[in-house]
Design an enzyme around this catalytic site. Structure first.
Site, PDB file in Angstrom:
ATOM      1  N   HIS A 176       0.827  -1.216   0.000  1.00 52.96           N
ATOM      2  CA  HIS A 176       0.000   0.000   0.000  1.00 52.96           C
ATOM      3  C   HIS A 176       0.851   1.252   0.000  1.00 52.96           C
ATOM      4  O   HIS A 176       0.348   2.354   0.217  1.00 52.96           O
ATOM      5  CB  HIS A 176      -0.957  -0.015   1.191  1.00 52.96           C
ATOM      6  CG  HIS A 176      -2.102  -0.945   0.978  1.00 52.96           C
ATOM      7  ND1 HIS A 176      -2.214  -2.143   1.618  1.00 52.96           N
ATOM      8  CD2 HIS A 176      -3.163  -0.872   0.137  1.00 52.96           C
ATOM      9  CE1 HIS A 176      -3.301  -2.764   1.197  1.00 52.96           C
ATOM     10  NE2 HIS A 176      -3.894  -2.015   0.294  1.00 52.96           N
TER      11      HIS A 176
ATOM     12  N   ASP B 250      -7.048   4.547   9.366  1.00 55.58           N
ATOM     13  CA  ASP B 250      -8.425   4.677   8.854  1.00 55.58           C
ATOM     14  C   ASP B 250      -8.840   3.438   8.063  1.00 55.58           C
ATOM     15  O   ASP B 250     -10.021   3.141   7.943  1.00 55.58           O
ATOM     16  CB  ASP B 250      -8.535   5.887   7.914  1.00 55.58           C
ATOM     17  CG  ASP B 250      -8.361   7.189   8.663  1.00 55.58           C
ATOM     18  OD1 ASP B 250      -8.447   7.174   9.901  1.00 55.58           O
ATOM     19  OD2 ASP B 250      -8.135   8.221   8.002  1.00 55.58           O
TER      20      ASP B 250
ATOM     21  N   GLU C 268     -11.408  13.411  14.036  1.00 54.93           N
ATOM     22  CA  GLU C 268     -10.737  13.704  12.759  1.00 54.93           C
ATOM     23  C   GLU C 268     -11.433  14.918  12.140  1.00 54.93           C
ATOM     24  O   GLU C 268     -12.184  15.642  12.807  1.00 54.93           O
ATOM     25  CB  GLU C 268     -10.789  12.499  11.808  1.00 54.93           C
ATOM     26  CG  GLU C 268      -9.846  11.373  12.204  1.00 54.93           C
ATOM     27  CD  GLU C 268      -9.436  10.473  11.041  1.00 54.93           C
ATOM     28  OE1 GLU C 268      -9.800  10.756   9.885  1.00 54.93           O
ATOM     29  OE2 GLU C 268      -8.749   9.458  11.303  1.00 54.93           O
TER      30      GLU C 268
HETATM   31  C1  LIG Z   1      -6.421   3.303   1.506  1.00 49.15           C
HETATM   32  C2  LIG Z   1      -5.284   3.580   2.449  1.00 49.15           C
HETATM   33  C3  LIG Z   1      -5.545   4.191   3.661  1.00 49.15           C
HETATM   34  C4  LIG Z   1      -4.509   4.446   4.551  1.00 49.15           C
HETATM   35  N1  LIG Z   1      -4.795   5.031   5.749  1.00 49.15           N
HETATM   36  C5  LIG Z   1      -3.808   5.258   6.636  1.00 49.15           C
HETATM   37  C6  LIG Z   1      -4.086   5.836   7.899  1.00 49.15           C
HETATM   38  O1  LIG Z   1      -5.222   6.147   8.221  1.00 49.15           O
HETATM   39  N2  LIG Z   1      -3.060   6.026   8.750  1.00 49.15           N
HETATM   40  C7  LIG Z   1      -1.772   5.662   8.455  1.00 49.15           C
HETATM   41  O2  LIG Z   1      -0.905   5.823   9.304  1.00 49.15           O
HETATM   42  N3  LIG Z   1      -1.485   5.138   7.248  1.00 49.15           N
HETATM   43  C8  LIG Z   1      -2.463   4.939   6.346  1.00 49.15           C
HETATM   44  N4  LIG Z   1      -2.163   4.405   5.124  1.00 49.15           N
HETATM   45  C9  LIG Z   1      -0.752   4.238   4.751  1.00 49.15           C
HETATM   46  C10 LIG Z   1      -0.158   2.931   5.227  1.00 49.15           C
HETATM   47  O3  LIG Z   1       0.254   3.068   6.565  1.00 49.15           O
HETATM   48  C11 LIG Z   1       1.041   2.637   4.337  1.00 49.15           C
HETATM   49  O4  LIG Z   1       0.559   2.383   3.068  1.00 49.15           O
HETATM   50  C12 LIG Z   1       1.919   1.517   4.820  1.00 49.15           C
HETATM   51  O5  LIG Z   1       2.909   1.402   3.843  1.00 49.15           O
HETATM   52  C13 LIG Z   1       1.258   0.185   5.096  1.00 49.15           C
HETATM   53  O6  LIG Z   1       0.956  -0.559   3.946  1.00 49.15           O
HETATM   54  P1  LIG Z   1       1.376  -2.092   3.817  1.00 49.15           P
HETATM   55  O7  LIG Z   1       1.081  -2.793   5.083  1.00 49.15           O
HETATM   56  O8  LIG Z   1       0.788  -2.604   2.560  1.00 49.15           O
HETATM   57  O9  LIG Z   1       2.959  -1.981   3.742  1.00 49.15           O
HETATM   58  P2  LIG Z   1       3.890  -1.872   2.447  1.00 49.15           P
HETATM   59  O10 LIG Z   1       3.444  -0.727   1.647  1.00 49.15           O
HETATM   60  O11 LIG Z   1       3.972  -3.164   1.757  1.00 49.15           O
HETATM   61  O12 LIG Z   1       5.302  -1.534   3.121  1.00 49.15           O
HETATM   62  C14 LIG Z   1       5.580  -0.247   3.639  1.00 49.15           C
HETATM   63  C15 LIG Z   1       7.060  -0.134   4.038  1.00 49.15           C
HETATM   64  O13 LIG Z   1       7.290  -0.923   5.194  1.00 49.15           O
HETATM   65  C16 LIG Z   1       8.196  -1.976   4.899  1.00 49.15           C
HETATM   66  N5  LIG Z   1       7.634  -3.170   5.527  1.00 49.15           N
HETATM   67  C17 LIG Z   1       6.496  -3.827   5.207  1.00 49.15           C
HETATM   68  N6  LIG Z   1       6.314  -4.860   6.039  1.00 49.15           N
HETATM   69  C18 LIG Z   1       7.345  -4.833   6.910  1.00 49.15           C
HETATM   70  C19 LIG Z   1       7.729  -5.644   8.010  1.00 49.15           C
HETATM   71  N7  LIG Z   1       7.008  -6.705   8.389  1.00 49.15           N
HETATM   72  N8  LIG Z   1       8.857  -5.324   8.670  1.00 49.15           N
HETATM   73  C20 LIG Z   1       9.604  -4.255   8.317  1.00 49.15           C
HETATM   74  N9  LIG Z   1       9.303  -3.479   7.271  1.00 49.15           N
HETATM   75  C21 LIG Z   1       8.184  -3.758   6.579  1.00 49.15           C
HETATM   76  C22 LIG Z   1       8.255  -2.089   3.391  1.00 49.15           C
HETATM   77  O14 LIG Z   1       9.482  -2.591   2.939  1.00 49.15           O
HETATM   78  C23 LIG Z   1       8.028  -0.650   2.970  1.00 49.15           C
HETATM   79  O15 LIG Z   1       9.232   0.070   3.056  1.00 49.15           O
HETATM   80  C24 LIG Z   1      -3.175   4.126   4.201  1.00 49.15           C
HETATM   81  C25 LIG Z   1      -2.915   3.531   2.961  1.00 49.15           C
HETATM   82  C26 LIG Z   1      -3.954   3.259   2.105  1.00 49.15           C
HETATM   83  C27 LIG Z   1      -3.651   2.630   0.785  1.00 49.15           C
END
Ligand SMILES: Cc1cc2nc3c(=O)[nH]c(=O)nc-3n(C[C@H](O)[C@H](O)[C@H](O)COP(=O)(O)OP(=O)(O)OC[C@H]3O[C@@H](n4cnc5c(N)ncnc54)[C@H](O)[C@@H]3O)c2cc1C
Length: 507
Positions: free
Chosen positions: A87, A149, A260
């Site tokens: 994400h 969120d 919010e």
């Molecule tokens: C629709 C939507 C709503 C969102 N709302 C919010 C919100 O309300 N508040 C908020 O804070 N964020 C929000 N986000 C952002 C979200 O926190 C980030 O997208 C975050 O990257 C988490 O996504 P992911 O779990 O798919 O991680 P990824 O995008 O896959 O990874 C994010 C980063 O973390 C690293 N990573 C992933 N997993 C691990 C692990 N297990 N150990 C160490 N590093 C790791 C990855 O290498 C990368 O650098 C939102 C995103 C979206 C798409």
């Protein structure tokens, strides 16, 4: 021309993982079948394929791959990135030419609710989705205290950033609600850490943008879960009244459970939309008709109070007494009551709708800023209705958080003021809307330029920088510590190369 270059795509003709990796004895497997999936993310702006994808069946698989890459030394170009569910917005979970670890394949440890030190908590795998953590906790009448969120994000992914939502003002971000973690460092070592044991690694990883280790297990604090939520929206026509009310509420001892807000600019038929597509009802239906958003900039406070059905009367009295302190016009109050699960999983409803019309997997040129409280009115005056002339391409969120709820030993970067605002410009740029991506990117640049020219000391949340001097400025006084921790835990800069902070060839 410059804008066109921002959407970077690289193709690969690999048909097998690098041969040196194939020799590893793994419980899970390495593959090249899903490299194109791992070369994209929610941002849809950067597409750099890895040379292999690891589906780990055990923590030892992640450790074995990292140890192997570490042994290859600085001359090997191989890097490793954990991928939650991708994400990210700018390729942060990508590993160009390296190995992407698909964290959802790691099914261990199984989720387990326990009472450690007398307080409830849950042990989960780093690749677990927050929605699943919630569902498991609810079986015990419990739930995590701090949220994002959207819940279809992974525990490891949000803990690598911070994890912020409308509960952060009182419970802190998600990184303030973790008790211990299991980490695989950039040397492949598996380390259990907490505030007491290997505390430096524990704090480094929280908000550490994946730079110091891969989170394979986290122990998350829980609290009793309410059954219901009274959810309210209140409209304002001027920004300072909204900000004043938000700040009053976040600093009050007895207050809402969630606070919010959002900005509505030049959006037509907002109230009709609320009426037809949601369960929100105006408290005063007659007067509410006279207040709509056509052509105007409006500000909306979004608040929620948790309750159990047997406490409805008490909850309503508390809500009334809080609302009395605010400066809104009563006719602009909209309200609904939903289950706690429905409230927390609210963004998923929009996701399903957008997916069904092909508008989820489009480019998302999002910009998330943390603005110090003393400059939020200057920011609002210069940006809303000026640089940003409508909010039709995506929501604009705006709400305060309290620095005292953040632990300054973590790697997360926030402004240096007790109260600061998250302002999130969540734009979508569908291909059918020609030029919308360029427009959104240009708008983001103008907002950043405005902050710079006006001396607004903002920090980016989910930061995206490409140059070392920009990263140094982002971390400010914390840069030295961040860099020092990198040298200790990932000295060859193997981990999370997609953040573009450190490069393997620097060593
Ligand atoms: C629709 C939507 C709503 C969102 N709302 C919010 C919100 O309300 N508040 C908020 O804070 N964020 C929000 N986000 C952002 C979200 O926190 C980030 O997208 C975050 O990257 C988490 O996504 P992911 O779990 O798919 O991680 P990824 O995008 O896959 O990874 C994010 C980063 O973390 C690293 N990573 C992933 N997993 C691990 C692990 N297990 N150990 C160490 N590093 C790791 C990855 O290498 C990368 O650098 C939102 C995103 C979206 C798409």
């Amino acid at each position: 021309m410059v804008l066109a270059l921002r959407s970077i795509t690289m193709t690969t003709s690999n048909t097998a993982p690098p041969s040196s990796l194939e020799a590893l004895d793994l419980k899970g497997h390495l593959t090249v079948h899903d490299i194109s999936q791992c070369a994209t993310d929610f941002g849809n702006l950067r597409h750099l394929p890895p040379s292999a994808v690891l589906h780990p069946a055990a923590v030892s698989d992640i450790s074995a791959v990292i140890k192997h890459v570490f042994r290859l030394g600085p001359r090997s170009e191989l890097t490793v990135a954990a991928r939650g569910r991708g994400h990210s917005l700018h390729g942060q979970a990508q590993a160009p030419g390296g190995v992407v670890v698909r964290m959802e394949s790691l099914r261990a440890p199984e989720m387990r609710v326990l009472a450690a030190g007398g307080l409830p908590c849950i042990d989960v795998s780093g690749g677990e989705l927050w929605i699943d953590v919630l569902m498991e906790s609810l079986k015990h009448g419990l739930a995590p205290k701090s949220w994002t969120d959207y819940l279809h994000l992974t525990v490891g992914g949000t803990l690598s950033n911070a994890g912020i939502s409308g509960q952060a003002f009182r419970n802190g971000p998600q990184i303030s609600n973790v008790r211990e973690m299991e980490i695989v460092t950039g040397k492949g070592e598996v380390v259990n850490c907490s505030t007491e044991v290997h505390a430096d690694l524990f704090y480094a990883v929280l908000g550490g943008l994946g730079q110091f280790g891969i989170i394979t297990r986290a122990r998350i604090d829980l609290e009793p879960a309410p059954k219901m939520v009274k959810w309210m929206r209140v409209l304002y026509s001027d920004f300072s009244s909204l900000a004043q009310d938000q700040e009053l509420l976040v600093s009050a001892e007895k207050t809402f459970d969630y606070i919010e807000g959002f900005v509505i600019i030049n959006k037509t038929g907002l109230l009709n939309h609320w009426r037809s597509s949601s369960s929100f009802k105006p408290k005063n239906p007659v007067q509410a008709d006279s207040f709509d958003s056509d052509g105007k900039t409006l500000f909306c406070l979004e608040i929620a109070k948790y309750f159990n059905p047997e406490e409805t009367d008490t909850m309503n009295k508390e809500v009334e007494s809080l609302l009395c302190k605010l400066s809104y016009i009563p006719s602009t109050l909209f309200e609904t009551e939903v289950s706690y699960l429905e409230f927390l999983d609210r963004v998923h409803v929009s996701e399903l709708k957008l997916r069904s019309i092909g508008l989820w997997e489009v480019p998302h040129p999002w910009l998330n800023l943390l603005i110090p409280r003393t400059r939020i009115c200057d920011f609002a005056a210069g940006v809303f209705g000026k640089i940003v002339s409508d909010s039709n391409d995506g929501p604009i969120l705006l709400y305060p958080a309290s620095k005292s709820k953040w632990d300054n030993r973590t790697s997360a970067v926030i402004p240096d003021e007790e109260v600061f605002y998250l302002v999130a410009f969540l734009s979508s740029a569908p291909a059918s809307d020609a030029g919308s991506l360029e427009l959104a990117l240009r708008k983001n640049d103008r907002i950043l330029e405005f902050c710079w020219k006006e001396g607004i000391q903002m920090k980016q949340y989910l930061p995206h920088y490409t140059r070392l001097d920009e990263w140094k400025a982002h971390f400010g006084a914390g840069w030295e510590k961040f860099e020092h921790r990198k040298r200790i835990y990932d000295p060859l800069a193997i981990l999370a190369p997609g953040q573009r902070i450190f490069h393997k060839d620097m060593h």
